[in-house]
Each structure stands twice: as C-alpha cells, then as structure tokens.
Motif scaffolding. Structure first.
Motif, short mmCIF file in Angstrom:
data_model
loop_
_atom_site.label_atom_id
_atom_site.label_comp_id
_atom_site.label_asym_id
_atom_site.label_seq_id
_atom_site.Cartn_x
_atom_site.Cartn_y
_atom_site.Cartn_z
N PRO A 105 72.38 14.20 26.27
CA PRO A 105 72.53 13.93 24.84
C PRO A 105 71.59 12.80 24.42
O PRO A 105 71.52 11.77 25.11
N ALA A 106 70.86 13.00 23.34
CA ALA A 106 69.89 12.00 22.91
C ALA A 106 70.55 11.01 21.97
O ALA A 106 71.19 11.39 21.00
N GLY A 107 70.41 9.75 22.25
CA GLY A 107 70.87 8.72 21.32
C GLY A 107 69.71 8.26 20.48
O GLY A 107 68.55 8.45 20.84
N SER A 108 70.02 7.66 19.33
CA SER A 108 68.95 7.10 18.51
C SER A 108 69.54 6.08 17.57
O SER A 108 70.71 6.15 17.22
N ILE A 109 68.72 5.11 17.18
CA ILE A 109 69.17 4.23 16.11
C ILE A 109 68.55 4.74 14.82
O ILE A 109 67.52 5.39 14.82
N HIS A 110 69.25 4.47 13.73
CA HIS A 110 68.83 4.99 12.43
C HIS A 110 67.47 4.40 12.05
O HIS A 110 67.21 3.24 12.33
N ARG A 114 65.80 0.72 12.51
CA ARG A 114 64.55 0.51 13.26
C ARG A 114 63.57 -0.34 12.44
O ARG A 114 62.98 -1.28 12.95
N SER A 341 71.53 11.40 6.79
CA SER A 341 71.54 11.31 8.25
C SER A 341 71.62 12.69 8.91
O SER A 341 72.30 12.86 9.91
N PRO A 343 71.05 15.67 11.30
CA PRO A 343 70.65 15.55 12.72
C PRO A 343 69.17 15.86 12.94
O PRO A 343 68.51 15.19 13.74
N LEU A 346 67.19 12.80 11.87
CA LEU A 346 67.30 11.70 12.83
C LEU A 346 66.50 12.01 14.10
O LEU A 346 65.84 11.13 14.66
N ALA A 347 66.58 13.28 14.53
CA ALA A 347 65.89 13.64 15.77
C ALA A 347 64.38 13.49 15.60
O ALA A 347 63.69 12.99 16.50
N SER A 350 63.29 9.73 15.66
CA SER A 350 63.68 8.84 16.76
C SER A 350 62.73 8.98 17.93
O SER A 350 61.97 9.91 18.01
N LEU B 501 74.61 1.92 22.40
CA LEU B 501 75.10 3.26 22.04
C LEU B 501 73.96 4.27 22.05
O LEU B 501 74.16 5.44 22.41
N GLU B 502 72.79 3.84 21.65
CA GLU B 502 71.63 4.72 21.75
C GLU B 502 71.46 5.15 23.21
O GLU B 502 71.26 6.33 23.51
N GLY B 505 73.69 7.83 24.42
CA GLY B 505 73.48 9.16 23.87
C GLY B 505 74.14 9.39 22.51
O GLY B 505 74.47 10.52 22.18
N TYR B 506 74.35 8.33 21.75
CA TYR B 506 74.90 8.48 20.40
C TYR B 506 73.81 8.24 19.37
O TYR B 506 72.96 7.38 19.55
N ARG B 507 73.87 9.02 18.29
CA ARG B 507 72.91 8.85 17.19
C ARG B 507 73.55 8.05 16.07
O ARG B 507 74.67 8.34 15.66
N GLU B 508 72.78 7.10 15.55
CA GLU B 508 73.32 6.28 14.46
C GLU B 508 73.21 7.01 13.12
O GLU B 508 72.18 7.61 12.81
N TYR B 544 81.08 13.75 8.11
CA TYR B 544 79.77 14.06 8.68
C TYR B 544 79.90 15.12 9.78
O TYR B 544 79.15 16.09 9.84
#
Ligand SMILES: [Zn+2]
Lengths: 350, 773
Positions: A105-110, A114, A341, A343, A346-347, A350, B501-502, B505-508, B544
């Motif tokens: 699972p890919a995480g990202s900050i908004h 950033r 937001s 997905p 965001l993807a 990021s 959290l990034e 594997g969590y997306r903000e 969401y």
C-alpha cells in the motif's frame, strides 16, 4: 593380499557404477554411506587387513587409502557435476521482468502539506522557526492588532465566518504573528502555515477553506530588500533556479510599504504563450506571471500594538496561498482538486 | 474601473502601446485585469448634411449632400429615418474600414453613393446606448475631422483595479497623475474654475443644514436654465467607453465629473426641495424613500439621508430619490458635491444591499477638497451647455491642510534597503503633489496633497517613494537571522506523524472543517451543510471512504471544535484507518482490527519512543465489541476500532471501515530509547496451551506470565486463539510462547521446565486456566 586387491577392485567398480547411477545429492550421499561410511564396504575390506601378514599390512593399507582417496575424488567430482547441473537448470529459467509489480500500500502526504513542509524547510534553513496555532481566533488577533479596526474597508476583503461577536474562523494565519510577537522579543523569525477560511464562492480558482504560509521577520535593520531576497529564494526552492519574482505595489492595512508578489509562470516560463494552445497560457492567463500573495514591511501601528518601538525595529511579513502555489507547481487545472483528495490525484502528485 | 486610454492621454503623454501603459500601472500598484482592444476604424470623418432630398427611384431612401469640408460635397444615399438637413453626422468615406465592413462605391437605385452615414454601433459602441439610426454630432465639430481621433475610439480601454486606500485614483485625473509622476512627464490638468459668480435671485439661495457628524462638507450650487437633452457626442462616447450608459445631459455631466475627478455628484430638481433647504440627517425609523431605481426602501436611523423639510430626497452617497429626480420638465437644479464618513456609507450600502459607482467611492472616504473641484467641473460643463450658473456655497467643515510629515532620509534606506538622496526623494514626492521642505539636511517635511487622505506617516511616504522609483530598483538581499528561542515543536510533531503514516502506507487527505453537525455553530454559513464546525474527523473520513469505490488507507490531521460550558475548545486530532473487504474469519477474530492496532503501535512508538498498551473500551460511532482504548504511560491518547456497522450503513459505506483517532496534544514527548545489552547466554522457549474464560484478555495472560517468571522470562506472546465445541461453552484456548533466558549462565532444561510448572500453577490460580499439552 591379491584377494584383498581384487575385492577392492570389485568395490571400486561397483562404486563407480553406483556413482554414475546417482543423479541427485541424496543418492550420492547414500552411495557415500554404503561404500565409505562407518559400516561401508571399504570398511569391510579394511577389516580384512587384520588377516594379512604383518609385512603385507602397510602395502595393503596404502592400497586401501589410495582407493579411498580415488573414490572420494570421484565422489567430489560427482558432487560438483551435480551442483553445476543444478545451476545450469536454475540459470536456464527466466521470467517476464515487465510483469506488473506486486505493490505494498502506498502512503503519501497531501500536496498541500508537501508545499508547506518544503517552504518551511527553506525558512528553517535560514534561521526561522515554524509556528502553528488555533483556527478560531478573536477578532483582536485577526483584525484589530493588525491595524484593521472595526469599520475599516479592508475588513470586507476578509469576508469571514463568525462564531460569535468576537470569535471567527481565521481568514489568514496572521494571528500567529501577533501572538508570537507578544510572547517573544525581537528578533522574531517565523513562518506560520495553516488552514484559513473566507466566505468566497468556490470555483476553479477559489476555495472557502484553504491554506496559507505566512512569514514574519522583525529585528533591527530589516528592510524590503531582505523580503525580496527571501521570497526570491523561496520561489526558486519551489519552482527551480530560473524563477523570477516580481514585486508590485499594493495595499494592506498591516504593511507599509506593501506589495503583491508574482513569480514567473512555470508552465509557459513567463512567455504567456504555449505551443500547444493558441489561446495563450491558461495557467497565467497570458501574463507570464502567477500571483502568489501579499507582502510588505510591517506597519508601525502593528509593531506598536505588540510593544515594539518602530523607530528601532523593522520587519516584513508575507502571506501566500498554498493551494495557489500548488496550482502552479503541479499544473493543476482546478483548485478544488486539492480539497477533494481524489485517490488518483493524490497518487499522481506523490 | 474601465479607463479609456484616450481619456488619460488628455492629461498625460503616454507611450503608444496600451500593454506598456498597463504594465506601468501594475508596477504603480494598479493592476490591469484586462486590456480591451478597440477595432480598427479608418476613413470616418465629420460631415454636415447640406441638402437632403427624396431618392428619385425609392420611397424608403433619401439622398444627402454632405459637406465634409472639401471642395465638393459627398452624395450619400441613406435609408436612415433620423436625418434632417443641417445635422452634423459621421460619414464613412469610400475606402473606410469599419468592423467587418469596407466602404466601396455603390449605386443605390441609380444614385451613386460616395459613402455612408453611420450609427454608434458601426463605431463599435453599444448600439442601444445611443440614438437609433445615424449618430448625431454637435454642430461645433470641424467638418472633415477624423471621428476616431476626435473621440479617441481606437485606443484601448483598460480595466484597472484600484486598492481600497486610493479612492483618489478611482478617477481619470487620479490615474493620469500617477502615470505622469512615474513617467516623469507633466500632468496637463485643465484649469478647473467654478464659473459660478453671480448671486441667486432672492429666495433661491441654496441652504444646507448638516445635522449629522458623518457629513464633513457639502458644496451646493444652484443652476438655472437647464434643458434636458442628449449630452454632446464626445461626452456620450467617453461615458460609453468607460462603461457608463449615457442618459441625458444632466445625468451624463454628473457621471462624467465623477469618472474624471472622482467626486460623485447629485443633482436635485430645484422644484422638489420643499422649504428651500437641504438637511443632512439620519433617517427616521421606518422612513420610506423611493430611489431612482424605482425601489421603495424602508430605512432605519443607520441610514443617512439628504432631506428637505418634509421628506428624504436622497440616500447620502448612494442614490437619489425619485421625488427630486431631474427630468424633461426640469429647468433648475441644485447641485450637491458632498463628503461623507466612508464607514457610514459602507454600512448603509451593506444594509440596503445597494452598491453604486458613487458609494464605491464614498465608502472609501474621499478627500473633502474634492467637493469643490467636482462642483466646479460640473458647473463649468453645464455652463458650456448654456445653463445659468450661480455661486457655489460650501457647508460643513473647511478644507484643512494636512499636517506636514517628517521624513528622515535615512529611514528610506532603513525600510527599503535602497539608498536614495534627499533630492530623489523630494522629486518623487513632488511629482505626486506633495509639498516638500528641507527642514534639516537629512529630514524632509512633507505635506501630502489635499486629495491624498491615505498619506499619514513616514512609512506611507516611503512607499510612495518606492512606487515612483520602482519596486524593481530595490535590491535582493538574503538576511542573516540572529538566533532566537521560538520553538517549531508543534509543527515538527505533525510533520513527523504525517511522515510516519506515509511510511505505514496511508495517504493523507484534507476534508471540510465546516459540516452539517457539531456543537459550534457558524453565524453566517455559506449553506446549511456547512453550518457547524466539525467536532470529529471521523464523519469526513467515512464520507470519503464511502465516495471511493476501492478500499482506501487514509489519514487526516486537523482541528476539531467543541462548545464546553459556553467556551470553545479546539483540539488537534489525527484520524487514520482504512476500509477493507471482510475476511473469512470466525466472529471472535478480526485481523483488520489487529492490523490497525499494529499500525497504531508502530506510529506511537515512532513518535513517542514508547510502547502503547491497549484495553477494551467503547466509543460512540464505533463497534461496541471491536473498540480499544490506547494508552501511553497509563494516559489515554487514542482509540481505535471498527466503525459501527449501523453508522457505516447510514453513510453508504460498501465495506467495513477501521479508524484510529489520536489526540495529538495528549502525546508525550519523545523518549529516546536506551540500549539494553542482551544476555550472552542462549535462550530457550516453552509453549503452553490454556483453556480459559472468553473474557480473559490475551494481554493479561502475557502480563501474568512475565509477572510470574520475573527476569527469567524475556518475552511472552500469545500466538494463537481457538474457540469451538471441543473447548466448551464460555471458554477459549490460548497458545502462548515464553522465551526464557538467564544473564549469568545458560538456562538448563530442568530450570525451564520448573519455571513452566510454577507458571501453570499461577495461571490456574489467577484465571482458573486449564492446561492442555
Ligand atoms: Zn503561463
């Protein structure tokens, strides 16, 4: 003695045949145990040495040892042969390396965070601190202390959401400037990022909930040239070394002199036109510039309000819209994407 | 404000290119939102209809002989109905270019026509703002003159944005003055002198009673002998280019003067003023006025009106009233050029939801001195139109000169970082109309001009100097910041949380803070769905998750708000979690929950350096049997669990959602972990299987193992759970592994077995556990 030699010969011959038949490591190991093991055939032959004459024993021993050495060499060679064959088999396999990856699972900050973090990191490198604070603040911190008394026409520019007669959702992060100046003595060097609210109709360029990054530098000897220096650096940090920054006169009650800050449109590189679009650059409307926000030298009334002597201290402040920066930086077509937001959005960023 | 460049050129010499002028205005602080280019028009000249005859072959046509100042008149056939002999009109000659049209010689029913008489629309002016048919010019126009040059029709119109502090620049003269100062060329202002000298006939002297402190000055002038008619063409064209619809000569003069000088005016029909005097007063509560737009408005005392002895005639600074409106029968007017408190006008404008060109200027507090200028300009224009103009009368405060501002030359450098000589500073300020005296070699005494109410302190003057010098001349210098004690801690904490959290594997995401439920209400929401400040991030996140078709792993940090005993409480929360398809598991197991708990533990460990403990708990909105409270050092910092399935259904969630809510402010500071040297002797382990009550928590079993075995046990972990018919009602089987190790020697099998049997006794006693082997 001859009998022992012929028995040894016979063992060796059967050993060779057994090794030849063995086609994996396990089979080879069985052969080794059967012939060279503690109770193997060679041991049986070796026991027969006892029946020989004393003077024959050394020769017989050598004969057996030589045979054992030869068998071990043979075994070793067979092992190596087997190993080499197994490598050959492994190396003969292949896969399609372009087959779709297995992804965690890919995480990202908004992207908003950033931009805030990168902007703040730039200021922190230059000795600034980052302060954050409440979103609901009294009008004193939002307006009065910023030289916007009641009835000032500029209050209408900050069409705010009110909670009570005096409390409102901050329309800018400037309350943090006042609070920080009240809590500390100069030098003050801060950036204040955060969420802000204004009663603007939402469209492709406007949000009623958005983010700002504000900055404030107050000390002795701080002037407008320093503002240009830091903001030019910030734009180059965010958009690249080629970036130009333009300061135009403007008006804000809390700064004097005041400026609007523009930077080269990153999409058309300031040309105002795009090869792909005959209508002119849609990012900057053909002007070649992107509006970032306001800035200026802190108004003496604001300095006096927090107890600083404006004849001794001077300073500057600026405030940029983060989503606006994001539009230009990521070439986003609609500012509402930052609040949805989605997905996919965001993807991509990021 | 729409600004025809041709009008600016009347007062200042400008470069030919509109783009260059727009850029210059922008760099003076007046950004140009749009440059409206005018179409190319050539070959249109003024002419007089010397003779007009019916067309010999066509009933609907006439044939004119048009004198264009040349040797021979032009013969022009026309179908227009509003032409008569003697009129001055615009003629497009052969070869003339109009938008979408080139004039060629043509024969109309046997008459060779040498051009075309044209309408305003053909000059690319709004057709319905002008007379039907051929545009009428004044007889004073020189014949054969180029109409485009005469009316400035070809130059661009700029849409200029003017900041609220510069109402003086909401005028052609104001902007021309700025450009003149910037380009260093002179400003060609006409000598505006009020032509009114004579006293009024007895009994007609205008009188004003100012009862309100919010009217600072009121210049008033009686003008007789007016006759309502169309204004001169040049005035109508300028108004039209500026976006003002021409109405008649009186309305047009007042609009023209407002656009040119910035001073709004009002004309009263003199007959409508009962009692002979005007009174500036607050409206009576419930007082009605019918304004010029035909709307009946009921006023409160917050409104300021101009009244006569009987009734309100005008909403001060906003709009006139129908009762004193000038019209076809008007022969005498009373002119008002007044100055009001801007805040009062703005409040009134907001309360009545009425905005006009006049209020847009008044609400920014105009300079009182403008009243005299505006009156003089209007009087002069009406004089030119043939009216009888009497002397002006001023009421209210005198126009006082602003006090001089001391400006130290060194302060210019101190604030701008740009070194300028006293002479340069003096030149820039003088160009803007300031009077500058050198009181000391390096100190200037600067008196702002009467129209600049915004200049009050030295910093204001320094901005003026910078504007005229050009902001681009200020150098670019990176400051060196002295050390200070201001902490970045709170921001850094949030950044670390987001980063962790990034990594997990969590997306903000960022959701809306204004929602349809909460305990803190917004007084002026944009919609009912946004009436409240959120008191939790959960609803936004659930929404969401419901909106997204695929399972998602997301987080948000943000402020939530609660009303507690009348006080507003604001907290920073983190909420993270995921939606996931249900797993094929027995009802007493939920691996999604355990995965979320694992992420929560990882996060808290990373942020605080400490290990979290969880215990069963409940939380509104969460599944009562699948919710845990999370503590750090015995202090509750978070809760997590599965969203209550009923709530999930109501929110249209397609699959179960698991969320963890962390109160950011409650997190303890990071504690640096210290290294503990492990035993150098090997460890061993033992597994036990216990049958215990379903309510005994796995964590309590682990804790009991560690507590019983003490330092011998380095780890105890429950690794399996089973419930089923073989175990029996109300019971479950737990398998646990303990790791045993000594620091001083290798642990022996006998020691290990002895320890386990000790442990089993203890577990039997504490939990009534039955031991399975
Ligand atoms: Zn562009």
């Amino acid at each position: 003695m001859t009998e022992l030699a012929s028995r040894l010969d016979d063992v060796a011959q059967r050993f060779d045949a057994a090794v030849d038949r063995a086609n994996d490591e396990q089979a080879l190991e069985s052969v080794r145990v059967a012939y060279l093991g503690r109770n193997g055939e060679v041991t049986t032959v070796r026991r027969a040495i006892g029946t020989l004459a004393h003077n024959e024993r050394p020769a017989a021993g050598k004969l057996i040892n030589d045979a054992v050495a030869a068998m071990e060499r043979r075994l070793q060679a067979a092992y190596e042969e087997l190993e080499s064959r197994s490598f050959d088999a492994e190396l003969a396999t292949s896969i399609d390396v372009t087959f779709p990856s297995i992804r965690r699972p890919a995480g990202s900050i908004h992207p908003v965070r950033r931009i805030i973090e990168e902007s703040c990191a730039y200021f922190v490198r230059h000795g600034f601190a980052v302060v954050i604070g409440a979103e609901v603040e009294p009008d004193y911190y939002n307006f009065d202390a910023l030289n916007i008394p009641n009835d000032h026409p500029a209050r209408e520019g900050f069409d705010s959401f009110w909670i009570s007669d005096t409390l409102l959702l901050r329309p800018h992060t400037s309350p943090m400037q006042i609070r920080t100046m009240q809590e500390h003595r100069p030098p003050i060097a801060i950036v204040a990022p955060g969420k802000c609210f204004r009663r603007d109709a939402v469209d492709a360029r406007h949000l009623f909930q958005f983010h700002q990054v504000e900055g404030l530098l107050v000390a002795e000897g701080i002037h407008f040239a320093h503002l240009k220096g830091m903001l030019t650096g910030l734009c180059r940090e965010l958009f690249g070394e080629q970036q130009n920054v333009r300061f135009r006169p403007s008006y804000f009650p809390f700064t004097e002199p005041s400026a609007e800050v523009d930077t080269t449109c990153p999409k058309c590189k300031g040309a105002g036109t795009l090869k792909s679009s005959p209508m002119g650059c849609n990012m900057c409307g053909g002007s070649g510039w992107i509006e970032l926000g306001g800035a200026g030298m802190v108004h003496p009334n604001v300095l006096r309000e927090v107890g600083y002597d404006p004849d001794r201290y001077s300073g500057w402040a600026f405030g940029f819209g983060v989503e606006r920066l994001g539009l230009a930086r990521y070439e986003v077509d609609d500012i509402r994407r930052f609040t949805k937001s989605d997905p996919g959005f965001l993807a991509q960023l990021s | 404000m729409r600004v025809p460049v041709s009008w600016l050129r009347e007062f200042v010499t400008l470069p030919p290119d509109a783009r260059a002028i727009a850029d210059r205005l922008a760099m003076l602080g007046f950004p140009v939102a749009e440059i409206e280019r005018r179409p190319t028009i050539t070959g249109v000249i003024t002419g007089r209809i010397a003779d007009l005859q019916k067309h010999p072959n066509a009933d609907r046509l006439q044939v004119a002989q048009v004198d264009v100042g040349a040797d021979a008149p032009l013969t022009i056939a026309t179908a227009a109905t509003n032409v008569t002999a003697g009129q001055t009109i615009a003629v497009a000659t052969i070869g003339a270019q109009l938008p979408g049209l080139t004039i060629a010689p043509r024969t109309m029913r046997g008459v060779a026509s040498q051009g075309m008489m044209i309408s305003a629309e053909e000059l690319a002016l709004p057709g319905d703002w002008f007379e039907d048919g051929i545009m009428q010019l004044e007889s004073s126009c020189a014949l054969g003159a180029d109409v485009v040059d005469l009316f400035g029709l070809e130059t661009a119109v700029l849409d200029v944005e003017i900041t609220t502090n510069r109402p003086d620049a909401m005028s052609i003269i104001g902007l021309a003055r700025e450009l003149a100062a910037s380009y260093g060329t002179g400003l060609r202002l006409p000598q505006i002198v009020n032509p009114g000298r004579a006293a009024e006939p007895p009994g007609e002297e205008p009188n004003v009673l100012i009862e309100s402190q919010d009217c600072y000055r009121f210049v008033c002038q009686r003008i007789d002998g007016v006759r309502v008619a169309p204004a001169p063409a040049w005035m109508r064209v300028r108004l039209a280019l500026s976006g003002q619809r021409p109405i008649d000569n009186l309305v047009d003069v007042s609009n023209y003067v407002m656009l040119e000088t910035g001073q709004p005016l009002h004309f009263y029909d003199a007959r409508a003023i009962h009692g002979g005097r005007l009174i500036v007063r607050s409206a009576h509560d419930g007082e009605n006025i019918v304004t010029l737009d035909g709307v009946t408005r009921t006023l409160s005392p917050a409104a300021l009106v101009i009244a006569d002895d009987e009734r309100a005639l005008c909403l001060a600074g906003l709009m006139g009233g129908a009762v004193s409106e000038v019209g076809p029968t008007t022969t005498a007017i009373v002119l008002e050029a007044a100055n009001f408190n801007g805040a009062r006008i703005r409040r009134m404008s907001n309360a009545l939801a009425l905005r006009t060109e006049a209020s847009a200027r008044h609400e920014k507090s105009l300079a009182p001195a403008l009243t005299d200028l505006g009156a003089a300009r209007a009087a002069a224009l009406l004089w030119d139109l043939g009216a009888t103009v009497y002397q002006p009368h001023a009421f209210g405060g005198p126009v006082t000169r602003a006090a001089a501002i001391a400006l130290k030359v060194a302060d210019v450098q101190r604030l701008l970082g740009l070194s300028l000589h006293a002479q340069q500073i003096e030149r820039h300020l003088t160009a803007l109309g300031c009077e500058v005296d050198r009181v000391e070699p390096e100190v200037l005494a600067v008196t702002p001009p009467a129209w600049r109410c915004d200049l009050a302190i030295a910093a204001d003057l320094i901005e003026e100097v910078a504007r005229i010098e050009g902001y681009e001349r200020i150098p670019v210098v990176v400051p060196s910041v002295a050390p200070h004690e201001i902490s970045s801690g709170a921001f850094a904490l949030e950044s670390r949380i987001a980063g962790a959290l990034e990594g997990l594997g969590y997306r903000e995401i960022i959701t809306q803070s204004l929602r349809d439920a909460g305990s803190v209400e917004v007084r002026n929401p944009l919609s009912e769905e946004q009436r409240f400040l959120r008191d939790s991030l959960v609803p936004g996140i659930v929404e969401y998750l419901a909106e997204n078709a695929s399972p998602a792993r997301i987080f948000e940090t943000g402020e939530v708000f609660r009303d507690e005993q009348g006080g507003l409480v604001e907290e920073s929360l983190l909420t993270f979690g995921f939606s996931a398809d249900p797993l094929d598991e027995p009802p007493w197991r939920d691996s999604h929950f355990l995965a979320l708990k694992g992420d929560c533990e990882r996060l808290l460990r990373k942020i605080t350096g400490r290990d979290a403990e969880t215990k069963r708990g409940t939380q509104s909105g969460f599944h009562p049997g699948k919710t845990a409270l999370v503590t750090l050092d015995e202090r509750e910092v978070a809760h997590l669990g599965r969203i209550d399935p009923r709530l999930a259904k109501a929110a249209d969630l397609q699959r179960p959602a698991y969320l963890c809510v962390v109160n950011i402010a409650s997190l303890p500071a990071y504690e640096t972990p210290h290294y503990r040297v492990p035993s150098k002797y090997p460890s061993t382990y033992r597994d036990v299987a216990l049958v215990i009550g379903v309510d005994v928590a796995a964590r309590d079993v682990e804790r009991a193992i560690v507590a019983t075995l003490g330092s011998l046990c380095t780890d105890a972990t429950v690794f399996d759970e089973y419930r089923g018919p073989q175990i029996g009602q109300g019971c479950k089987s737990l398998a646990a592994r303990m790791t045993l190790q000594r620091f001083d020697a290798t642990i022996t099998d006998e020691e290990a077995d002895q320890a386990v049997s000790l442990l089993l006794d203890a577990l039997r006693k504490e939990f009534g556990a039955e031991i399975r082997t």
